[in-house]
Design an enzyme around this catalytic site. Structure first.
Site, PDB file in Angstrom:
ATOM      1  N   HIS A   1     -16.384  11.865 -65.973  1.00 44.25           N
ATOM      2  CA  HIS A   1     -15.568  12.628 -66.918  1.00 44.25           C
ATOM      3  C   HIS A   1     -14.399  11.785 -67.422  1.00 44.25           C
ATOM      4  O   HIS A   1     -14.057  10.751 -66.845  1.00 44.25           O
ATOM      5  CB  HIS A   1     -15.032  13.902 -66.256  1.00 44.25           C
ATOM      6  CG  HIS A   1     -14.027  13.631 -65.166  1.00 44.25           C
ATOM      7  ND1 HIS A   1     -14.386  13.165 -63.917  1.00 44.25           N
ATOM      8  CD2 HIS A   1     -12.671  13.726 -65.155  1.00 44.25           C
ATOM      9  CE1 HIS A   1     -13.290  12.998 -63.180  1.00 44.25           C
ATOM     10  NE2 HIS A   1     -12.242  13.330 -63.898  1.00 44.25           N
TER      11      HIS A   1
ATOM     12  N   ASP B   1     -10.319  12.689 -68.392  1.00 45.10           N
ATOM     13  CA  ASP B   1      -9.440  13.801 -68.041  1.00 45.10           C
ATOM     14  C   ASP B   1      -9.065  14.680 -69.232  1.00 45.10           C
ATOM     15  O   ASP B   1      -8.689  14.186 -70.296  1.00 45.10           O
ATOM     16  CB  ASP B   1      -8.171  13.279 -67.361  1.00 45.10           C
ATOM     17  CG  ASP B   1      -8.502  12.659 -66.000  1.00 45.10           C
ATOM     18  OD1 ASP B   1      -9.504  13.084 -65.374  1.00 45.10           O
ATOM     19  OD2 ASP B   1      -7.770  11.748 -65.573  1.00 45.10           O
TER      20      ASP B   1
ATOM     21  N   HIS C   1     -14.562   8.231 -65.559  1.00 46.12           N
ATOM     22  CA  HIS C   1     -14.523   7.902 -64.133  1.00 46.12           C
ATOM     23  C   HIS C   1     -15.169   8.997 -63.305  1.00 46.12           C
ATOM     24  O   HIS C   1     -15.389  10.115 -63.778  1.00 46.12           O
ATOM     25  CB  HIS C   1     -13.083   7.648 -63.681  1.00 46.12           C
ATOM     26  CG  HIS C   1     -12.167   8.816 -63.875  1.00 46.12           C
ATOM     27  ND1 HIS C   1     -11.630   9.130 -65.093  1.00 46.12           N
ATOM     28  CD2 HIS C   1     -11.700   9.754 -63.006  1.00 46.12           C
ATOM     29  CE1 HIS C   1     -10.868  10.195 -64.979  1.00 46.12           C
ATOM     30  NE2 HIS C   1     -10.896  10.615 -63.714  1.00 46.12           N
TER      31      HIS C   1
ATOM     32  N   ARG D   1      -1.898  12.691 -58.906  1.00 48.51           N
ATOM     33  CA  ARG D   1      -2.084  12.183 -60.267  1.00 48.51           C
ATOM     34  C   ARG D   1      -1.044  12.736 -61.226  1.00 48.51           C
ATOM     35  O   ARG D   1      -0.734  13.933 -61.165  1.00 48.51           O
ATOM     36  CB  ARG D   1      -3.476  12.617 -60.752  1.00 48.51           C
ATOM     37  CG  ARG D   1      -3.866  12.033 -62.089  1.00 48.51           C
ATOM     38  CD  ARG D   1      -5.207  12.602 -62.540  1.00 48.51           C
ATOM     39  NE  ARG D   1      -5.030  13.639 -63.533  1.00 48.51           N
ATOM     40  CZ  ARG D   1      -5.990  14.467 -63.930  1.00 48.51           C
ATOM     41  NH1 ARG D   1      -7.201  14.406 -63.408  1.00 48.51           N
ATOM     42  NH2 ARG D   1      -5.749  15.375 -64.848  1.00 48.51           N
TER      43      ARG D   1
HETATM   44  O1  LIG Z   1      -9.945  11.094 -56.622  1.00 50.90           O
HETATM   45  C1  LIG Z   1     -10.339  10.234 -57.409  1.00 50.90           C
HETATM   46  O2  LIG Z   1     -10.707   9.142 -57.057  1.00 50.90           O
HETATM   47  C2  LIG Z   1     -10.408  10.544 -58.876  1.00 50.90           C
HETATM   48  C3  LIG Z   1      -9.862  11.890 -59.199  1.00 50.90           C
HETATM   49  C4  LIG Z   1     -10.217  12.302 -60.578  1.00 50.90           C
HETATM   50  O3  LIG Z   1     -11.343  12.241 -60.983  1.00 50.90           O
HETATM   51  C5  LIG Z   1      -9.179  12.753 -61.477  1.00 50.90           C
HETATM   52  O4  LIG Z   1      -8.014  12.838 -61.073  1.00 50.90           O
HETATM   53  O5  LIG Z   1      -9.506  13.016 -62.644  1.00 50.90           O
END
Ligand SMILES: O=C(O)CCC(=O)C(=O)O
Length: 288
Positions: free
Chosen positions: A106, A108, A257, A273
């Protein structure tokens, strides 16, 4: 002194060496970092033992931050600009809502009409082995398509759903997915996006895409699967093995990612994040 960079893979990514993001940083130095971000798609900063305030402050250099109204369950209780990605149980002992966040390819906030410019993920705790994150260059994904395919997809819009995730435990996952869909109706996004700063074209798909606008799911599925499979070929991908106090910044406009669930779930994985707001894109559709 020029900015010291170390490339992370052939496709994308660079480590920014010898920079402490919590220290005052001149506009010139940040400008160099931002140019590297545009050039490499993802930047890694190691050994950043910083506070949440410093994480937020550094993130603000990239642009206005999302307060995560679209993902209320995952917000940090004291810092709305911080989104939790953790398998640490809640204070009452119930499992964390965000323990399976990102387990599909995806970009974000693609399920909103202001998808993110970029995200800054900080690693606090990582399991003994595994728990890596994959990143794909969507520039390379687009540029390596044939002219015929580029023509075919030029005007398509993919309908992105929130809360569609691979879940090990259906019970909590379904309630969460339903809530997310109530808050975030389906949004159609162009399959090919022009990066607003570099002017390069990037593929904009992923596993949140259910179908193309104006086509049935059955008609759309083979092409969605083809594009996702093509975009995530090993030669377009960087696999990040986390260390505590890593900060990874990625450009959501030209990468996608996926967090891997390849670890012992009895061990802790805790990430936080921030999400930088992007420019408006896409339109809400009444019915997915
Ligand atoms: O936890 C991760 O490695 C990625 C998390 C994730 O996909 C996101 O924060 O969009």
């Amino acid at each position: 002194m020029p900015l010291k960079l170390r490339r992370l893979s052939h496709a994308l990514g660079a480590e920014v060496c010898e920079v402490d993001v919590s220290r005052p940083m001149s506009e010139t130095r940040f400008g160099e970092i931002y140019q590297a971000f545009l050039a490499h798609g993802i930047l890694l900063f190691r050994n950043q033992d910083i506070t949440r305030e410093q994480h937020v402050e550094f993130s603000r250099r990239f642009g206005e931050l999302d307060r995560h109204e679209a993902l209320p369950r995952d917000r940090h209780p004291k810092y709305p600009e911080i989104l939790l990605v953790t398998n640490e149980p809640n204070p009452d002992g119930t499992p964390s809502d965000s323990r399976y966040t990102g387990r599909q390819w995806h970009s974000d906030m693609s399920f909103t009409t202001s998808p993110s410019l970029g995200s800054l993920l900080r690693c606090f705790t990582i399991p003994e082995v595994g728990g890596d994150t994959l990143f794909a260059s969507m520039y390379l994904a687009y540029e390596t398509l044939s002219d015929g395919m580029k023509k075919l997809i030029a005007d398509l819009h993919g309908i992105h759903l929130s809360g569609t995730r691979k879940i090990a435990n259906a019970t909590t996952g379904i309630a969460r997915a339903e809530e997310q869909r109530r808050i975030n109706p389906p949004v159609a996004q162009p399959v090919v996006r022009v990066h607003p700063e570099t002017g390069r074209k990037a593929l904009y798909v992923g596993e949140k895409v259910k179908r193309f606008d104006g086509m049935t799911e059955e008609e759309s599925r083979p092409l969605i699967d083809y594009l996702n499979g093509h975009a995530t070929r090993p030669e377009f991908v960087y696999r990040h093995q986390w260390r505590a106090n890593d900060i990874l910044v990625w450009d959501n406009r030209c990468t996608m990612h996926q967090a891997l669930g390849d670890f012992d779930e009895s061990q802790r994985r805790h990430m936080e994040r921030t999400t930088v707001l992007g420019t408006p894109s896409g339109y809400v559709v009444a019915d997915a």
